[in-house]
Design a protein around this motif. Structure first.
Motif, PDB file in Angstrom:
ATOM      1  N   ALA A 123       7.799  -2.616  11.318  1.00 16.85           N
ATOM      2  CA  ALA A 123       8.119  -1.401  12.251  1.00 16.85           C
ATOM      3  C   ALA A 123       8.771  -0.418  11.302  1.00 16.85           C
ATOM      4  O   ALA A 123       8.660   0.896  11.591  1.00 16.85           O
ATOM      5  CB  ALA A 123       9.169  -1.631  13.293  1.00 16.85           C
ATOM      6  N   LEU A 124      10.077  -0.783  10.571  1.00 20.63           N
ATOM      7  CA  LEU A 124      10.761   0.351   9.781  1.00 20.63           C
ATOM      8  C   LEU A 124       9.791   1.418   9.000  1.00 20.63           C
ATOM      9  O   LEU A 124      10.187   2.430   9.008  1.00 20.63           O
ATOM     10  CB  LEU A 124      11.791  -0.349   8.898  1.00 20.63           C
ATOM     11  CG  LEU A 124      12.778  -1.145   9.771  1.00 20.63           C
ATOM     12  CD1 LEU A 124      13.929  -1.458   8.926  1.00 20.63           C
ATOM     13  CD2 LEU A 124      13.639  -0.276  10.849  1.00 20.63           C
ATOM     14  N   PRO A 125       8.985   0.884   8.166  1.00 21.39           N
ATOM     15  CA  PRO A 125       8.050   1.665   7.508  1.00 21.39           C
ATOM     16  C   PRO A 125       7.405   2.702   8.307  1.00 21.39           C
ATOM     17  O   PRO A 125       7.379   3.818   8.196  1.00 21.39           O
ATOM     18  CB  PRO A 125       7.124   0.753   6.468  1.00 21.39           C
ATOM     19  CG  PRO A 125       7.780  -0.528   6.618  1.00 21.39           C
ATOM     20  CD  PRO A 125       8.479  -0.602   7.723  1.00 21.39           C
ATOM     21  N   ALA A 126       7.008   2.123   9.615  1.00 16.43           N
ATOM     22  CA  ALA A 126       6.265   2.958  10.456  1.00 16.43           C
ATOM     23  C   ALA A 126       7.177   3.913  11.080  1.00 16.43           C
ATOM     24  O   ALA A 126       6.756   5.165  10.892  1.00 16.43           O
ATOM     25  CB  ALA A 126       5.641   2.003  11.605  1.00 16.43           C
ATOM     26  N   PHE A 127       8.519   3.721  11.293  1.00 18.64           N
ATOM     27  CA  PHE A 127       9.450   4.647  11.786  1.00 18.64           C
ATOM     28  C   PHE A 127       9.671   5.693  10.665  1.00 18.64           C
ATOM     29  O   PHE A 127       9.626   6.990  11.215  1.00 18.64           O
ATOM     30  CB  PHE A 127      10.851   3.954  11.805  1.00 18.64           C
ATOM     31  CG  PHE A 127      11.060   3.113  12.868  1.00 18.64           C
ATOM     32  CD1 PHE A 127      10.043   2.868  13.953  1.00 18.64           C
ATOM     33  CD2 PHE A 127      12.152   2.246  13.059  1.00 18.64           C
ATOM     34  CE1 PHE A 127      10.204   2.128  14.738  1.00 18.64           C
ATOM     35  CE2 PHE A 127      12.192   1.305  14.238  1.00 18.64           C
ATOM     36  CZ  PHE A 127      11.428   1.000  15.092  1.00 18.64           C
ATOM     37  N   GLY A 128       9.562   5.269   9.403  1.00 17.77           N
ATOM     38  CA  GLY A 128       9.740   6.361   8.316  1.00 17.77           C
ATOM     39  C   GLY A 128       8.796   7.217   8.216  1.00 17.77           C
ATOM     40  O   GLY A 128       9.014   8.371   8.168  1.00 17.77           O
ATOM     41  N   GLY A 185       0.891  -1.138   0.043  1.00 20.80           N
ATOM     42  CA  GLY A 185       0.114  -0.010  -0.045  1.00 20.80           C
ATOM     43  C   GLY A 185       0.942   1.264  -0.054  1.00 20.80           C
ATOM     44  O   GLY A 185       1.209   1.946  -1.080  1.00 20.80           O
ATOM     45  N   PHE A 186       1.415   1.566   1.260  1.00 21.21           N
ATOM     46  CA  PHE A 186       2.321   2.820   1.299  1.00 21.21           C
ATOM     47  C   PHE A 186       3.418   2.767   0.446  1.00 21.21           C
ATOM     48  O   PHE A 186       3.821   3.833  -0.399  1.00 21.21           O
ATOM     49  CB  PHE A 186       2.543   3.098   2.646  1.00 21.21           C
ATOM     50  CG  PHE A 186       1.595   3.621   3.625  1.00 21.21           C
ATOM     51  CD1 PHE A 186       1.329   4.934   3.742  1.00 21.21           C
ATOM     52  CD2 PHE A 186       0.792   2.685   4.156  1.00 21.21           C
ATOM     53  CE1 PHE A 186       0.444   5.406   4.478  1.00 21.21           C
ATOM     54  CE2 PHE A 186      -0.184   3.118   5.106  1.00 21.21           C
ATOM     55  CZ  PHE A 186      -0.489   4.488   5.283  1.00 21.21           C
ATOM     56  N   GLY A 187       4.142   1.611   0.292  1.00 27.05           N
ATOM     57  CA  GLY A 187       5.316   1.441  -0.586  1.00 27.05           C
ATOM     58  C   GLY A 187       5.069   1.600  -1.913  1.00 27.05           C
ATOM     59  O   GLY A 187       5.586   2.699  -2.474  1.00 27.05           O
ATOM     60  N   ASN A 188       3.938   1.167  -2.357  1.00 28.06           N
ATOM     61  CA  ASN A 188       3.470   1.295  -3.847  1.00 28.06           C
ATOM     62  C   ASN A 188       3.381   2.820  -4.119  1.00 28.06           C
ATOM     63  O   ASN A 188       3.531   3.444  -5.263  1.00 28.06           O
ATOM     64  CB  ASN A 188       2.404   0.581  -4.235  1.00 28.06           C
ATOM     65  CG  ASN A 188       2.690  -0.605  -5.087  1.00 28.06           C
ATOM     66  OD1 ASN A 188       3.351  -0.425  -5.943  1.00 28.06           O
ATOM     67  ND2 ASN A 188       2.004  -1.859  -4.945  1.00 28.06           N
TER      68      ASN A 188
END
Ligand code: HEM
Ligand SMILES: [Cu+2]
Ligand SMILES: [Cu+2]
Lengths: 581, 72, 262
Positions: free
Chosen positions: A272-277, A89-92
């Motif tokens: 967690a890492l995407p959330a961190f970003g 979702g977010f990545g795309n």
């Protein structure tokens, strides 16, 4: 108008919205599918809470269904909701826009990735309808239990679960290859690695983790399918099950656990890492201040990603593995706390001397810091081998992992959705409903999980259908459980407000304009909102500065977008930039 | 620019006007394929490790040879 | 603003809850008080960080919330501050890890004079086995398991004949005597867990796992299973009775040996 045609993309409804190769459409498909299946997991969690809060009051929740709910809830939340939503979702949606690309580098593969993900979800859902129902082996699927009688769903459920996971891994790999290659190869002119927003960094490293961690799940899944269907003995020792000797011999259940957690721990960081970003970017944007210690933040993401492959056996301190491993894994686990702590400090230091706008995304971002701190700190108990032993498999663990990889990433998802919805749809989500959603969710999760730690200190084991007749548990613990259940139901219901908001604001939300938050990153600088197929119109943007030029001294406005040339932004040559106190 | 330089630059300072513009990039398919090979290598490595661990347990039986001939 | 207040309220409520909570460690009955100490050390350090971070955020919100004309500072990094915080964190980590590893080294080194007792798990009941007069447990194998040999003892092993078999889920242990529990399962994973003892360990089919403790308080405590083992996982009950040496001897003498039940 040939140029316009080129970037307007395909016209028919089907090619445009269904078989689309546009990363933004695929992102929305991924997002909606993940949220839909996530709702199932939410309902399951409330059913479990009903049983725990009011044991026996709901006759249809018997032990078999309880264990099926636990398993499906855990697996859906971790894999099919959060992993899919953050990466697919977010990545795309964000990677191509944030690095200034027209699309993912392999659009067809990207489309395929979604459809295969959908297939995995459908196979998973199918397991609710087969004889025996879904598997009830716990989301960890530990053999021998997962494939032996005495556990629900050992005929069909476990097979469908493993098949679904294998399909999911194929989809995630296709997606991951795309995200990583796009970040490496398709950045626009001037977008150096250290000019990328932290959201991209988080998703980028998480995608690498996914690429290299999911194979471990794949291997263990295939081997368990062999044990189940072909009668091999990878994980199955000699066993007498319910009085019947089985044909298996010599396999090792602990081997499965090593493989599973070699995937399972990095999986925590995939979430967690995407959330961190995302949180870093929300905080910086809404505090109108550059993220504090940007380079340290990038290095911390990379360090955490690397270390996450050498800590897996902290889930196995009581598994009967070689006890000397405990020293190694306790040490690596506590080392990982250092870069993680740095991230927390830098978020709070970004707030310090900022110009904090308490918008709805910002509320969720600050809520995230608070819940993540608790979850991270309780991880120090569970990572520290001897301290873990009394607490392992108790409600302390349930509280810990919900805070750190349940509540916190979900708050990041919500923050991200409130933040980027205007770019996706052109309209803002309703603010009053958003605040209601935030307050009930944030305070509600504290009410649910904070007391749970104490049930863990008491020694209440997790994955229990009921606690009747245990003398060491005082009667008051049941009252507490009832309270927690009520809080969980309230939190569950308020998510409907959010869904309503998503749908209602699509038509009735305030028009957002191109850049409602005054953000610097490229996705807010597109010629159209929502961006069209191809994102950038005739010419790709050119990047001249990092992603965090907020409140630059001397500049007229409190943000300078990344594509504004140096000369145009004031203070470009200013030596004062480094001379902070 | 080496990777190390790229990761230790101070991005908030003015950079050379068009960093990275002239550095030619490998085609995306090339990079994607390398990543894929990495993933496949990981998959095989994990299968191999799992098999080796399993093969060290006492009851492991080597594959029977086809026909009567002795293998190896 | 409301958020700053909420964060302060959360901190206060948490601290109050902590001290007022009736839900706390179940009173200990083994030598592993050190484990409670390490939990408390960790709780003190992490609790301080929890309070500090939340209050810091609250103060930041109050002081730096948006007001007309207010502008944020520009502060890309501050190596000194970051370095100090890193050092401080490392110190905190060491202060938790060192005692943790020290206690762990004791946990995995059973004293030489520890008695050995076998715990056998099976869906969903507990059984126990003591060495007989020869002081050695006989060999076992899952293949020998049958209705009249639930322990899977090897009938040809002379050491097994005098083994004392406890087929009911009640284990007696002598007070103040170190004991190593040898854990074995015939079917799936289980976990031998007595909250008052603090230590726990999985029972894994195909291998023998172990841990040791010294019961320090007489009484009757519940045994629970702490590793999901199927439908009746939550109901895999047992008891351990800690009593003085004489009572323990009398109980043990009343249990049958393998030779007697054959
Ligand atoms: C309102 C939100 C939620 C509630 C009320 C809730 C409740 C629960 C409950 C009651 C259990 C079972 C505890 C037990 O019997 O041991 C559980 C397990 C679990 N939950 Fe949640 N949960 C929520 C959200 C989430 C989220 C967002 C995640 C995402 C990571 C998550 C991940 C898990 C996992 C991994 C398990 C363990 C499953 C297992 O033991 O196999 N939960 N949750
Ligand atoms: Cu982990
Ligand atoms: Cu159990």
């Amino acid at each position: 108008m040939s140029d316009d045609d080129l970037h307007a993309g395909p016209h028919g409804f089907w090619t445009r919205y269904v078989w689309s190769q546009d990363h933004k459409v695929i992102a929305i498909q991924y997002g909606l599918t993940a949220i839909a299946i996530g709702l199932v997991a939410l309902v399951l969690s409330n059913l479990m809470r009903l049983q725990l809060g009011f044991p026996g009051a709901f006759a249809f929740i018997d032990p078999a269904s309880y264990y099926q709910y636990v398993t499906m809830h855990g697996m859906i939340m971790v894999v099919y909701l959060l992993t899919a939503l953050f990466l697919g979702g977010f990545g795309n949606y964000l990677i191509p826009l944030m690095v200034g690309a027209r699309d993912m580098v392999f659009p067809f593969l990207n489309m395929l990735s979604y459809w295969i993900y959908l297939l995995a979800v459908l196979v998973l859902v199918a397991s609710f309808f087969v004889p025996g129902g879904p598997t009830g082996a716990g989301w960890t699927l530990y053999p021998p239990q997962a494939i032996l009688p005495g556990t629900p769903g050992t005929e069909w459920g476990i097979v469908l679960m493993l098949v679904s996971l294998v399909i999911f891994i194929v989809a995630a790999t296709m997606g991951g290859l795309n995200y990583v290659t796009t970040v490496l190869q398709a950045r626009t002119h001037g977008m150096t690695l250290l000019r990328m927003p932290l959201t991209v960094w988080g998703i980028f490293v998480a995608s690498i983790l996914a690429l290299f961690a999911f194979p471990a799940l794949f291997v263990s899944g295939v081997m368990m399918l062999c044990d189940k269907l072909l009668g091999t003995s990878f994980f199955m020792p000699a066993i007498v099950s319910m009085g019947q000797p089985l044909a298996h011999a010599g396999g090792s259940p602990v081997l499965f656990q090593h493989l599973f957690w070699f995937f399972g721990h990095p999986e925590v960081y995939i979430v967690a890492l995407p959330a961190f970003g995302i949180i870093s970017d929300l905080i910086s944007t809404h505090a109108r201040k550059n993220i504090f210690g940007y380079r340290m933040m990038v290095w911390a993401i990379v360090a955490i990603g690397g270390l996450s492959f050498v800590v897996w056996a902290h889930h196995m301190y009581v598994s009967g593995m070689n006890p000397y491993f405990g020293y190694f894994f306790a040490t690596t686990t506590l080392i990982i706390a250092v870069p993680t702590a740095i991230k927390v400090y830098n978020w709070t230091l970004t707030l310090w001397r900022g110009d904090i706008h308490l918008t709805v995304p910002m509320l969720f971002a600050i809520g995230f810091i608070s819940t993540f701190v608790i979850g991270g700190l309780t991880g120090l108990f569970l990572g520290n081998v001897s301290v873990d032993i009394p607490l392992s498999d108790t409600y302390f663990v349930v509280a810990h992992f919900h805070m750190v990889m349940g509540v916190s990433p979900v708050l990041a998802v919500f923050g991200g959705l409130y933040h980027w919805y205007p770019k996706i749809t052109g309209r803002l989500l309703d603010e009053r409903l958003g605040k209601l959603h935030f307050w009930v969710t944030f305070l509600g999760t504290y009410a649910i999980y904070m007391p749970m730690h104490y049930l863990g200190f008491l020694g209440m084991p997790r994955r229990y259908y009921a606690y009747e007749g245990y003398e060491f548990i005082p009667a008051s613990a049941q009252d507490l459980n009832a309270f927690i259940t009520v809080a969980a139901l309230v939190v569950g219901v308020v998510q409907l407000v959010f869904l309503f908001n998503l749908a209602w604001s699509l038509r009735h939300g305030r028009h957002a304009g191109a850049n409602p938050w005054g953000a610097t990153t490229l996705e807010w600088q597109t010629p159209d909102t929502p961006p069209r197929h191809g994102n950038w119109g005739a010419a790709l943007p050119e990047v001249h500065r990092w992603a965090y030029d907020y409140s630059v001294p001397g500049a007229a406005r409190d943000f300078i977008p990344q594509n504004v040339p140096q000369e145009a932004g004031v203070g470009a040559e200013g030596p004062a930039w480094e001379g902070h106190a | 620019m080496t990777l190390l330089d790229a990761l230790t630059a101070k991005p908030w300072l003015p950079q050379p006007p068009h960093p990275g513009r002239d550095a030619p990039r490998a085609p995306a398919a090339n990079v994607g394929l390398r990543m894929l090979l990495g993933v496949i290598a990981m998959l095989f490595a994990l299968f191999a490790v799992a098999l080796l661990v399993r093969a060290r347990l006492p009851d492991w039986q080597a594959l029977p040879c086809p026909g009567r001939r002795r293998c190896g | 603003m409301a958020l700053a207040i909420a964060l302060v309220v959360i901190v206060v409520a948490t601290v109050v809850f902590h001290f007022a909570s009736p839900w706390w460690f179940t009173p200990i009955a083994s030598n592993w008080g050190l484990l409670d100490d390490t939990i408390l050390i960790t709780l003190a350090i992490t609790g301080a960080v929890f309070v500090a971070v939340n209050l810091f955020i609250a103060v930041a919100i109050v002081r730096f919330r948006h007001r007309a004309g207010h502008r944020a500072a520009f502060e890309p990094e501050n190596r000194r501050l970051e370095g100090r915080l890193t050092l401080l964190t490392t110190a905190g980590i060491v202060a938790m890890l060192a005692p943790g590893l020290y206690v762990y080294s004791q946990m995995i080194a059973a004293p030489a004079d520890a008695a050995q007792v076998e715990v056998l798990g099976q869906q969903w009941q507990w059984r126990f086995r003591f060495a007989g007069t020869d002081g050695r447990l006989g060999r076992t194998d899952v293949r020998h398991v049958s209705a009249d040999n639930p322990f899977g003892l090897n009938a040809d092993d002379p050491h097994g004949r005098d083994d004392v078999l406890v087929a009911s889920p009640e284990l007696h242990l002598p007070l103040d005597r170190p004991v190593t529990l040898l854990l074995r399962s015939h079917d799936v994973l289980h976990n031998f867990y007595v909250p008052q003892f603090r230590v726990k360990m999985d029972l894994v089919p195909g291998l023998v796992s172990r841990f040791w403790l010294t019961p320090t308080r007489a009484g009757r405590f519940e045994i629970l299973c702490a590793e999901l083992c199927g439908l009746a996982h939550y109901n895999m009950r047992g008891h351990v009775v800690v009593e003085d040496e004489a009572a323990f001897r009398a109980w043990l003498a009343a249990q049958p040996t393998f030779a007697a039940v054959r």
